[in-house]
Design an enzyme around this catalytic site. Sequence first.
Site, PDB file in Angstrom:
ATOM      1  N   HIS A  26      -2.160   7.521   7.413  1.00 49.20           N
ATOM      2  CA  HIS A  26      -1.187   8.413   6.761  1.00 49.20           C
ATOM      3  C   HIS A  26      -1.871   9.691   6.277  1.00 49.20           C
ATOM      4  O   HIS A  26      -1.328  10.788   6.430  1.00 49.20           O
ATOM      5  CB  HIS A  26      -0.545   7.725   5.546  1.00 49.20           C
ATOM      6  CG  HIS A  26       0.593   6.813   5.866  1.00 49.20           C
ATOM      7  ND1 HIS A  26       1.731   7.223   6.533  1.00 49.20           N
ATOM      8  CD2 HIS A  26       0.810   5.499   5.560  1.00 49.20           C
ATOM      9  CE1 HIS A  26       2.584   6.203   6.642  1.00 49.20           C
ATOM     10  NE2 HIS A  26       2.046   5.144   6.065  1.00 49.20           N
ATOM     11  N   HIS A  36      -4.152   1.514   7.885  1.00 52.20           N
ATOM     12  CA  HIS A  36      -2.781   2.056   7.938  1.00 52.20           C
ATOM     13  C   HIS A  36      -2.650   3.233   6.954  1.00 52.20           C
ATOM     14  O   HIS A  36      -2.080   4.281   7.298  1.00 52.20           O
ATOM     15  CB  HIS A  36      -1.817   0.910   7.598  1.00 52.20           C
ATOM     16  CG  HIS A  36      -0.373   1.278   7.488  1.00 52.20           C
ATOM     17  ND1 HIS A  36       0.602   0.785   8.348  1.00 52.20           N
ATOM     18  CD2 HIS A  36       0.293   2.050   6.595  1.00 52.20           C
ATOM     19  CE1 HIS A  36       1.778   1.258   7.993  1.00 52.20           C
ATOM     20  NE2 HIS A  36       1.630   2.039   6.924  1.00 52.20           N
ATOM     21  N   GLU A  37      -3.198   3.068   5.754  1.00 55.06           N
ATOM     22  CA  GLU A  37      -3.079   4.127   4.727  1.00 55.06           C
ATOM     23  C   GLU A  37      -3.920   5.350   5.077  1.00 55.06           C
ATOM     24  O   GLU A  37      -3.480   6.490   4.889  1.00 55.06           O
ATOM     25  CB  GLU A  37      -3.488   3.600   3.345  1.00 55.06           C
ATOM     26  CG  GLU A  37      -2.726   2.381   2.832  1.00 55.06           C
ATOM     27  CD  GLU A  37      -1.228   2.469   2.950  1.00 55.06           C
ATOM     28  OE1 GLU A  37      -0.685   3.587   3.018  1.00 55.06           O
ATOM     29  OE2 GLU A  37      -0.577   1.407   2.987  1.00 55.06           O
ATOM     30  N   GLY A  72       0.842  -1.192   0.000  1.00 58.22           N
ATOM     31  CA  GLY A  72       0.000   0.000   0.000  1.00 58.22           C
ATOM     32  C   GLY A  72       0.873   1.236   0.000  1.00 58.22           C
ATOM     33  O   GLY A  72       2.059   1.169   0.348  1.00 58.22           O
ATOM     34  N   CYS A 101       6.191  -0.249   7.470  1.00 59.28           N
ATOM     35  CA  CYS A 101       5.817   0.956   6.724  1.00 59.28           C
ATOM     36  C   CYS A 101       7.007   1.399   5.882  1.00 59.28           C
ATOM     37  O   CYS A 101       8.134   1.442   6.374  1.00 59.28           O
ATOM     38  CB  CYS A 101       5.424   2.063   7.699  1.00 59.28           C
ATOM     39  SG  CYS A 101       4.940   3.599   6.887  1.00 59.28           S
ATOM     40  N   LEU A 102       6.734   1.746   4.638  1.00 58.32           N
ATOM     41  CA  LEU A 102       7.810   2.195   3.748  1.00 58.32           C
ATOM     42  C   LEU A 102       8.437   3.500   4.232  1.00 58.32           C
ATOM     43  O   LEU A 102       9.564   3.812   3.864  1.00 58.32           O
ATOM     44  CB  LEU A 102       7.273   2.362   2.319  1.00 58.32           C
ATOM     45  CG  LEU A 102       6.769   1.053   1.673  1.00 58.32           C
ATOM     46  CD1 LEU A 102       6.100   1.342   0.339  1.00 58.32           C
ATOM     47  CD2 LEU A 102       7.912   0.057   1.500  1.00 58.32           C
ATOM     48  N   GLN A 148       2.896   9.941   1.754  1.00 60.37           N
ATOM     49  CA  GLN A 148       4.253   9.387   1.806  1.00 60.37           C
ATOM     50  C   GLN A 148       5.137   9.880   0.663  1.00 60.37           C
ATOM     51  O   GLN A 148       6.356   9.813   0.754  1.00 60.37           O
ATOM     52  CB  GLN A 148       4.202   7.854   1.783  1.00 60.37           C
ATOM     53  CG  GLN A 148       3.605   7.267   3.057  1.00 60.37           C
ATOM     54  CD  GLN A 148       3.477   5.758   2.951  1.00 60.37           C
ATOM     55  OE1 GLN A 148       2.522   5.251   2.379  1.00 60.37           O
ATOM     56  NE2 GLN A 148       4.455   5.030   3.468  1.00 60.37           N
TER      57      GLN A 148
HETATM   58  O1  GNR Z   1       4.128  -2.578   2.574  1.00 62.50           O
HETATM   59  C1  GNR Z   1       3.500  -2.430   3.625  1.00 62.50           C
HETATM   60  N1  GNR Z   1       3.214  -3.515   4.385  1.00 62.50           N
HETATM   61  C2  GNR Z   1       2.355  -3.494   5.467  1.00 62.50           C
HETATM   62  C3  GNR Z   1       2.355  -4.593   6.316  1.00 62.50           C
HETATM   63  C4  GNR Z   1       1.505  -4.631   7.404  1.00 62.50           C
HETATM   64  C5  GNR Z   1       0.644  -3.577   7.634  1.00 62.50           C
HETATM   65  C6  GNR Z   1       0.636  -2.474   6.806  1.00 62.50           C
HETATM   66  C7  GNR Z   1       1.491  -2.427   5.724  1.00 62.50           C
HETATM   67  S1  GNR Z   1       1.458  -1.053   4.658  1.00 62.50           S
HETATM   68  C8  GNR Z   1       3.107  -1.079   4.072  1.00 62.50           C
HETATM   69  C9  GNR Z   1       3.317  -0.024   3.008  1.00 62.50           C
HETATM   70  C10 GNR Z   1       3.141   1.346   3.623  1.00 62.50           C
HETATM   71  O2  GNR Z   1       3.956   1.885   4.318  1.00 62.50           O
HETATM   72  N2  GNR Z   1       2.003   1.935   3.424  1.00 62.50           N
HETATM   73  O3  GNR Z   1       1.737   3.110   3.984  1.00 62.50           O
HETATM   74 NI    NI Z   2       2.934   3.192   5.764  1.00 63.20          NI
END
Ligand code: GNR
Ligand code: NI
Length: 167
Positions: free
Chosen positions: A137, A133-134, A46, A91-92, A51
Amino acid sequence: MAILNILHYPDERLHTVAKPVEKVDDQLRTLIADMAETMYAAPGIGLAATQVDVHLRLIVIDISEDKKGLQALINPKIVEMDGKTRYEEGCLSVPGIYEEVERAERIVVEALDQHGKPIRLEADGLLAICIQHEIDHLDGKVFVEKLSRLKLSRIVAKLKKNERKSM
Ligand code: GNR
Ligand code: NI
């Protein structure tokens, strides 16, 4: 297409609250394509526009293994949530850190798709976790901020050390 630069925690720009998308046009679809390319290259499941330093309410998601599940959600809104689940998230924007956090188990999301068409999505499992999670952000929140202050300060120290090593 282009691979975009991903902001790293604790960059203050990650705390920006994103504004609603007003028009789903070709320019927005180019951004979606670039965000998808950036997500796949990372690789991640995601990516939120926040980001890549674009403060619009737009996320891309693909939890499939064959890159065939790309979904863009514009102005996503959670309209129902129930249950609780814990999952080890990454998270990236917080490279190399994996920590368990709590989320709703099941959600219903309303959004627009890449053509501007309203969609309603029922999600559970990893998809539900990823969407939450997104959307965090887009609201300027990063998953590590759900942890205790002690854990967060250790994570910030580790991130600083890792950045030094990668220079
Ligand atoms: O790549 C991602 N893996 C992930 C694993 C568990 C819960 C959420 C994520 S999202 C993350 C990519 C990212 O940072 N999205 O904002
Ligand atoms: Ni993230």
